[in-house]
Design a protein around this motif. Sequence first.
Motif, PDB file in Angstrom:
ATOM      1  N   UNK A  36     -86.845  70.359 -22.459  1.00  0.00           N
ATOM      2  CA  UNK A  36     -87.239  70.178 -21.059  1.00  0.00           C
ATOM      3  C   UNK A  36     -88.546  69.403 -21.035  1.00  0.00           C
ATOM      4  N   UNK A  37     -88.887  68.852 -19.867  1.00  0.00           N
ATOM      5  CA  UNK A  37     -90.265  68.416 -19.668  1.00  0.00           C
ATOM      6  C   UNK A  37     -90.812  69.367 -18.629  1.00  0.00           C
ATOM      7  N   UNK A  38     -92.129  69.588 -18.629  1.00  0.00           N
ATOM      8  CA  UNK A  38     -92.684  70.554 -17.688  1.00  0.00           C
ATOM      9  C   UNK A  38     -92.761  69.898 -16.305  1.00  0.00           C
ATOM     10  N   UNK A  39     -92.266  70.581 -15.280  1.00  0.00           N
ATOM     11  CA  UNK A  39     -92.184  69.948 -13.956  1.00  0.00           C
ATOM     12  C   UNK A  39     -93.533  69.716 -13.280  1.00  0.00           C
ATOM     13  N   UNK A  40     -94.563  70.459 -13.660  1.00  0.00           N
ATOM     14  CA  UNK A  40     -95.838  70.414 -12.934  1.00  0.00           C
ATOM     15  C   UNK A  40     -96.756  69.284 -13.343  1.00  0.00           C
ATOM     16  N   UNK A  41     -98.070  69.526 -13.180  1.00  0.00           N
ATOM     17  CA  UNK A  41     -99.066  68.512 -13.458  1.00  0.00           C
ATOM     18  C   UNK A  41     -99.345  68.388 -14.941  1.00  0.00           C
TER      19      UNK A  41
ATOM     20  N   UNK B  86     -93.845  47.781  -9.651  1.00  0.00           N
ATOM     21  CA  UNK B  86     -93.557  48.475  -8.388  1.00  0.00           C
ATOM     22  C   UNK B  86     -93.481  49.985  -8.608  1.00  0.00           C
ATOM     23  N   UNK B  87     -93.603  50.741  -7.521  1.00  0.00           N
ATOM     24  CA  UNK B  87     -93.563  52.201  -7.680  1.00  0.00           C
ATOM     25  C   UNK B  87     -92.202  52.646  -8.231  1.00  0.00           C
ATOM     26  N   UNK B  88     -92.249  53.491  -9.244  1.00  0.00           N
ATOM     27  CA  UNK B  88     -91.009  53.944  -9.875  1.00  0.00           C
ATOM     28  C   UNK B  88     -90.429  55.175  -9.193  1.00  0.00           C
ATOM     29  N   UNK B  89     -91.243  55.857  -8.371  1.00  0.00           N
ATOM     30  CA  UNK B  89     -90.786  57.131  -7.815  1.00  0.00           C
ATOM     31  C   UNK B  89     -91.010  57.214  -6.318  1.00  0.00           C
ATOM     32  N   UNK B  90     -90.113  57.899  -5.678  1.00  0.00           N
ATOM     33  CA  UNK B  90     -90.242  58.184  -4.241  1.00  0.00           C
ATOM     34  C   UNK B  90     -91.127  59.400  -4.047  1.00  0.00           C
ATOM     35  N   UNK B  91     -91.828  59.487  -2.906  1.00  0.00           N
ATOM     36  CA  UNK B  91     -92.662  60.676  -2.681  1.00  0.00           C
ATOM     37  C   UNK B  91     -91.818  61.946  -2.598  1.00  0.00           C
ATOM     38  N   UNK B  92     -92.349  62.996  -3.193  1.00  0.00           N
ATOM     39  CA  UNK B  92     -91.695  64.306  -3.123  1.00  0.00           C
ATOM     40  C   UNK B  92     -92.750  65.386  -3.333  1.00  0.00           C
ATOM     41  N   UNK B  93     -92.627  66.508  -2.629  1.00  0.00           N
ATOM     42  CA  UNK B  93     -93.606  67.588  -2.859  1.00  0.00           C
ATOM     43  C   UNK B  93     -93.203  68.357  -4.110  1.00  0.00           C
ATOM     44  N   UNK B  94     -94.189  69.041  -4.700  1.00  0.00           N
ATOM     45  CA  UNK B  94     -93.904  69.835  -5.888  1.00  0.00           C
ATOM     46  C   UNK B  94     -93.016  71.037  -5.537  1.00  0.00           C
ATOM     47  N   UNK B  95     -93.164  71.571  -4.335  1.00  0.00           N
ATOM     48  CA  UNK B  95     -92.275  72.661  -3.894  1.00  0.00           C
ATOM     49  C   UNK B  95     -90.806  72.239  -3.957  1.00  0.00           C
ATOM     50  N   UNK B  96     -90.532  71.032  -3.481  1.00  0.00           N
ATOM     51  CA  UNK B  96     -89.147  70.535  -3.521  1.00  0.00           C
ATOM     52  C   UNK B  96     -88.721  70.282  -4.960  1.00  0.00           C
ATOM     53  N   UNK B  97     -89.642  69.676  -5.693  1.00  0.00           N
ATOM     54  CA  UNK B  97     -89.321  69.241  -7.047  1.00  0.00           C
ATOM     55  C   UNK B  97     -88.954  70.411  -7.953  1.00  0.00           C
ATOM     56  N   UNK B  98     -89.685  71.511  -7.845  1.00  0.00           N
ATOM     57  CA  UNK B  98     -89.449  72.564  -8.819  1.00  0.00           C
ATOM     58  C   UNK B  98     -88.199  73.394  -8.539  1.00  0.00           C
TER      59      UNK B  98
END
Length: 389
Positions: free
Chosen positions: A254-259, A349-361
Amino acid sequence: MDDEGTAGWPEPVVRVQSLSESGLATIPARYVKPESERPNTNPNKLVVTTKEEKGEEEGGEGDHHQTNKTKMSIPVVDLSSPRAPATARAVSAACREWGFFQAVNHGVSGELLRRCRRVWKGFFHLPMEVKQRYGNSPATYEGYGSRLGVEKGAVLDWGDYYFLHVRPPHLHDTDKWPHLPPDLRETTEEYSREVASLCGRLMAAMSAGLLVGAGGERRLAEAFGGEEAAGVCVRVNYYPRCPQPELTLGLSSHSDPGGMTVLLADDRVRGLQVRHRAGNWVTVDPVPGALIVNVGDQIQVLTNATYRSVEHRVMVNAEEERLSVALFYNPRSDLPLAPMPELISPERPPLYKPMTFDEYRLYIRRKGPRGKSQVESLKAAAGDDDDGR
Ligand code: OGA
Ligand code: NI
C-alpha cells in the motif's frame, strides 16, 4: 473464536494473535496470498541476532531477477540541524528518489521510543477479553482491529492493530484508548506530541527543499491548512508469529493515504519492505534509534508528484512477533487538495484533481491496502477532465 457479533464488518472478526497462539501448523486459506504477492526473500531470516548476520539475507531474489548482490537501502538523513539548507537538500532528495528515509538525530528521545514500544507490547499481551472491549468497527476504525477494508471474502493480512486519533481536538477521545497498561495513555500522548512536532520540522525541510525563495519552508504546512489544523493519528501494528510466513504478509502492499508517516519500527525484528522504482522490494534494516519517514499520497498530490508516496508492505516470520507504531500526519481533512500553483506550468500541468482527505481515505477504508491504485486513479481522472482541473 469471537462471538461478539460483526460490528459492521462483513464477517466475524478473527484475531490473528489468537490464531497464532492456538499453535496451528498451517495458516487458514483466508491469509494465503496469491503467488505474485508473496514475499520473495526468506522471511525466516528477519530476526536480528548478531551483527555478523546483518546484510547477508538479501539480494538476488528480487522480482526482477537481480543478479548483482549489492544490497540496496533507503537513505539515512541526519536531522541534527533541521533548518540547515543541507538538511533540506538531503530530505528533499530522499523524498524525490525514494519517498522513504530513516531519520537519525531526530530530536525524540530514545527513552521515549523504548517506552512507547513497551506500553504497546504490554497492551497486546493483555488477556484477549480485555482487548476485545476496544474492538473497532469500519465506521471510524478507532480501537482494536484485525482487518482493513470491508470486502467480503477478501484475503486478509497476518496482523492486528490499534488505531487512534490524536488531533484535531474534537477527535481526541482518550476514552477510546486502552486504559492498560497504566502508563499507556500518558506515553502515547507524549510520544505523539513529540513526533508531531518532528513532523512540523520535517514539513519545513521538505518545503524548503522544494521551493526556493522567501517563505518556501512554510508552503507545505500552509497547504495542509496550517500546522495547528494538521490531523494526527496513530496505528500500532502487532504482527504475531506465523507458521507459514512465506505464504502471507503482515500488511499488504500500500501507499499511505495521508500526508506523511513516521514509523517507529521494531528494533530487533525486520519486516518492512519498500518498493524501489525498479520494481524490486528492498528490506529496511532499522538503524538503532532511527525513525522511518515516508511520503504519503497527499504530499504526492500537493507536490504534483515531485515527492512520491511509495508502496511498502510488511513480512512476518515464524520466530518472533513484531510491533511497529505508525504516526500519520495529515492535512486538514475537509480542505480540497490539489497540486500547489508553484509546481504547475505549461510543461507540467496538474496531475490531480482537487479532493479532500475525508473523501480520499474512504477508499482504503472500504477496499483495504491496494498498492498505489488510489492515487493512480486520481491521476487518470485529472487527465479525463476537459478543463484541466
Ligand atoms: C502502516 C505501515 C509498516 C510496519 O502502518 O501504514 O506501513 O512496519 N506499517 O508496520
Ligand atoms: Ni504504511
